[in-house]
Design a protein around this motif. Structure first.
Motif, mmCIF file in Angstrom:
data_model
loop_
_atom_site.group_PDB
_atom_site.id
_atom_site.type_symbol
_atom_site.label_atom_id
_atom_site.label_comp_id
_atom_site.label_asym_id
_atom_site.label_seq_id
_atom_site.Cartn_x
_atom_site.Cartn_y
_atom_site.Cartn_z
ATOM 1 N N GLU A 243 19.531 7.134 36.923
ATOM 2 C CA GLU A 243 18.205 7.623 36.564
ATOM 3 C C GLU A 243 17.464 8.167 37.781
ATOM 4 O O GLU A 243 16.258 7.971 37.924
ATOM 5 C CB GLU A 243 17.402 6.503 35.893
ATOM 6 N N ASN A 244 18.186 8.848 38.640
ATOM 7 C CA ASN A 244 17.568 9.560 39.748
ATOM 8 C C ASN A 244 16.770 10.739 39.190
ATOM 9 O O ASN A 244 17.269 11.506 38.378
ATOM 10 C CB ASN A 244 18.670 10.047 40.695
ATOM 11 N N ASP A 245 15.504 10.877 39.626
ATOM 12 C CA ASP A 245 14.631 11.887 39.039
ATOM 13 C C ASP A 245 15.223 13.288 39.121
ATOM 14 O O ASP A 245 15.175 14.059 38.159
ATOM 15 C CB ASP A 245 13.263 11.867 39.731
ATOM 16 N N SER A 246 15.793 13.646 40.270
ATOM 17 C CA SER A 246 16.349 14.978 40.445
ATOM 18 C C SER A 246 17.564 15.201 39.547
ATOM 19 O O SER A 246 17.730 16.264 38.940
ATOM 20 C CB SER A 246 16.733 15.203 41.909
ATOM 21 N N GLN A 247 18.426 14.191 39.430
ATOM 22 C CA GLN A 247 19.626 14.337 38.609
ATOM 23 C C GLN A 247 19.290 14.388 37.124
ATOM 24 O O GLN A 247 19.910 15.140 36.363
ATOM 25 C CB GLN A 247 20.598 13.197 38.920
ATOM 26 N N VAL A 248 18.311 13.605 36.699
ATOM 27 C CA VAL A 248 17.858 13.673 35.308
ATOM 28 C C VAL A 248 17.316 15.076 35.010
ATOM 29 O O VAL A 248 17.555 15.644 33.944
ATOM 30 C CB VAL A 248 16.777 12.607 35.034
ATOM 31 N N ASP A 249 16.594 15.643 35.978
ATOM 32 C CA ASP A 249 16.047 16.985 35.814
ATOM 33 C C ASP A 249 17.158 18.012 35.678
ATOM 34 O O ASP A 249 17.073 18.935 34.866
ATOM 35 C CB ASP A 249 15.151 17.319 37.005
ATOM 36 N N ARG A 250 18.241 17.854 36.433
ATOM 37 C CA ARG A 250 19.354 18.798 36.339
ATOM 38 C C ARG A 250 20.023 18.715 34.974
ATOM 39 O O ARG A 250 20.414 19.740 34.404
ATOM 40 C CB ARG A 250 20.363 18.538 37.463
ATOM 41 N N ARG A 251 20.165 17.534 34.437
ATOM 42 C CA ARG A 251 20.756 17.400 33.093
ATOM 43 C C ARG A 251 19.873 18.073 32.052
ATOM 44 O O ARG A 251 20.371 18.767 31.162
ATOM 45 C CB ARG A 251 20.965 15.924 32.746
ATOM 46 N N ARG A 252 18.580 17.882 32.159
ATOM 47 C CA ARG A 252 17.650 18.522 31.236
ATOM 48 C C ARG A 252 17.759 20.047 31.333
ATOM 49 O O ARG A 252 17.789 20.746 30.312
ATOM 50 C CB ARG A 252 16.221 18.090 31.547
ATOM 51 N N PHE B 155 6.257 13.236 48.383
ATOM 52 C CA PHE B 155 7.571 12.761 47.944
ATOM 53 C C PHE B 155 8.620 13.848 48.188
ATOM 54 O O PHE B 155 8.370 15.032 47.959
ATOM 55 C CB PHE B 155 7.548 12.398 46.460
ATOM 56 N N VAL B 156 9.800 13.410 48.624
ATOM 57 C CA VAL B 156 10.909 14.323 48.890
ATOM 58 C C VAL B 156 11.860 14.337 47.696
ATOM 59 O O VAL B 156 12.439 13.307 47.333
ATOM 60 C CB VAL B 156 11.683 13.902 50.157
ATOM 61 N N ASP B 157 12.015 15.504 47.073
ATOM 62 C CA ASP B 157 12.985 15.708 45.986
ATOM 63 C C ASP B 157 12.835 14.690 44.864
ATOM 64 O O ASP B 157 13.821 14.195 44.316
ATOM 65 C CB ASP B 157 14.412 15.693 46.532
ATOM 66 N N ALA B 158 11.604 14.373 44.534
ATOM 67 C CA ALA B 158 11.311 13.495 43.400
ATOM 68 C C ALA B 158 9.965 13.924 42.832
ATOM 69 O O ALA B 158 9.024 14.195 43.589
ATOM 70 C CB ALA B 158 11.276 12.033 43.826
ATOM 71 N N TYR B 159 9.884 13.967 41.509
ATOM 72 C CA TYR B 159 8.689 14.531 40.883
ATOM 73 C C TYR B 159 8.528 13.981 39.476
ATOM 74 O O TYR B 159 9.518 13.790 38.760
ATOM 75 C CB TYR B 159 8.817 16.061 40.840
ATOM 76 N N LEU B 160 7.297 13.709 39.093
ATOM 77 C CA LEU B 160 6.976 13.307 37.731
ATOM 78 C C LEU B 160 5.935 14.280 37.175
ATOM 79 O O LEU B 160 4.843 14.400 37.744
ATOM 80 C CB LEU B 160 6.418 11.877 37.700
ATOM 81 N N PRO B 161 6.246 14.973 36.093
ATOM 82 C CA PRO B 161 5.316 15.990 35.580
ATOM 83 C C PRO B 161 4.038 15.418 34.996
ATOM 84 O O PRO B 161 3.060 16.137 34.820
ATOM 85 C CB PRO B 161 6.149 16.707 34.503
ATOM 86 N N ASN B 162 4.016 14.129 34.682
ATOM 87 C CA ASN B 162 2.831 13.520 34.069
ATOM 88 C C ASN B 162 2.016 12.677 35.049
ATOM 89 O O ASN B 162 1.244 11.818 34.640
ATOM 90 C CB ASN B 162 3.251 12.661 32.868
ATOM 91 N N ARG B 163 2.222 12.910 36.363
ATOM 92 C CA ARG B 163 1.482 12.168 37.376
ATOM 93 C C ARG B 163 0.975 13.130 38.451
ATOM 94 O O ARG B 163 1.560 14.179 38.695
ATOM 95 C CB ARG B 163 2.370 11.103 38.036
ATOM 96 N N GLN B 164 -0.124 12.750 39.101
ATOM 97 C CA GLN B 164 -0.653 13.518 40.221
ATOM 98 C C GLN B 164 0.149 13.154 41.468
ATOM 99 O O GLN B 164 -0.151 12.181 42.150
ATOM 100 C CB GLN B 164 -2.133 13.197 40.425
#
Length: 230
Positions: free
Chosen positions: A75-84, A31-40
């Motif tokens: 709810e883009n994964d990368s943008q949510v990560d930046r807010r966090r 995956f490019v610039d998308a990640y879920l910490p609770n998934r392989q």
């Protein structure tokens, strides 16, 4: 799938449906610039934590203590990560995290949300001395909205973008931004895919590899140094 060795996937948000489709291929996938910490998940991503922390530290070193954040609300994964990461950076650098300093703005390329954002800005008093935007397009909208609200950049409010797109040098003032290398990200996707294929040849099918690309602060004209007295 014939001679297909693997797949590279660009998705703003990794949904359960996308994961199911990818697993059904039974091929190495990155995956490019998308990640879920609770998934392989195998991925190559911008190091948002390093980038946001660098921007917040830079603003603090320039004398800014009241920081705001402009975000798309998507709810883009990368943008949510930046807010966090922005929340976390404020806490770790001892800066106040104020709810009224967060401004949602539609992520449109041509600044059509500046009017609405300007009205939101005018309702907040006192106003933060600096804004970090989720990406450069939002930073541009923020600058337009600040001008409409009668505030100057960087004299009254400083602004930092993220991604270092070409528009950073096409607007006034030229935008300070966090640079990430899309070309490097593409190359590392190929490298990661090759590594996954190599591991499969060795009988390792459950490897989970994640690469992060660090960002670089590119200073231009949109941040005022409050530590310097005139």
């Amino acid at each position: 799938m014939g001679d297909t060795a693997g797949v590279i996937i660009q998705a703003g948000h990794i949904s359960a449906g996308i994961l199911e489709d990818v697993r059904s291929l039974r091929l190495p996938a990155v995956f490019v610039d998308a990640y879920l910490p609770n998934r392989q998940i195998n991925s190559v991503c911008v190091n948002n934590e390093q980038g946001v922390f660098t921007a917040v530290r830079y603003l603090k070193e320039k004398g800014h203590r009241d920081l705001g954040y402009v975000y798309s609300g998507q709810e883009n994964d990368s943008q949510v990560d930046r807010r966090r990461c922005f929340h976390q950076a404020l806490w770790e650098y001892g800066l106040e995290d104020r709810k009224e300093f967060y401004f949602s703005c539609a992520d449109l390329h041509f600044g059509s949300s500046a009017d609405e954002l300007s009205l939101r800005f005018q309702k907040v008093k006192p106003f933060p001395t600096a804004l970090l935007a989720e990406n450069d397009h939002l930073a541009w909208q923020a600058i337009k909205a600040l001008e409409q609200a009668g505030l100057r950049v960087p004299e009254d409010v400083s602004v930092i973008g993220f991604d270092n797109r070409s528009l950073c040098t096409m607007i006034t003032p030229r935008l300070t931004s966090m640079k990430n290398s899309r070309r490097l990200m593409g190359r590392e996707c190929i490298s990661l895919l090759q590594n996954l294929c190599r591991l499969r040849r060795l009988g390792i099918y459950d490897a989970c590899l994640n690469y992060q690309i660090s960002t670089q602060l590119i200073e231009r004209d949109s941040v005022r140094d409050l530590t310097k007295t005139t």
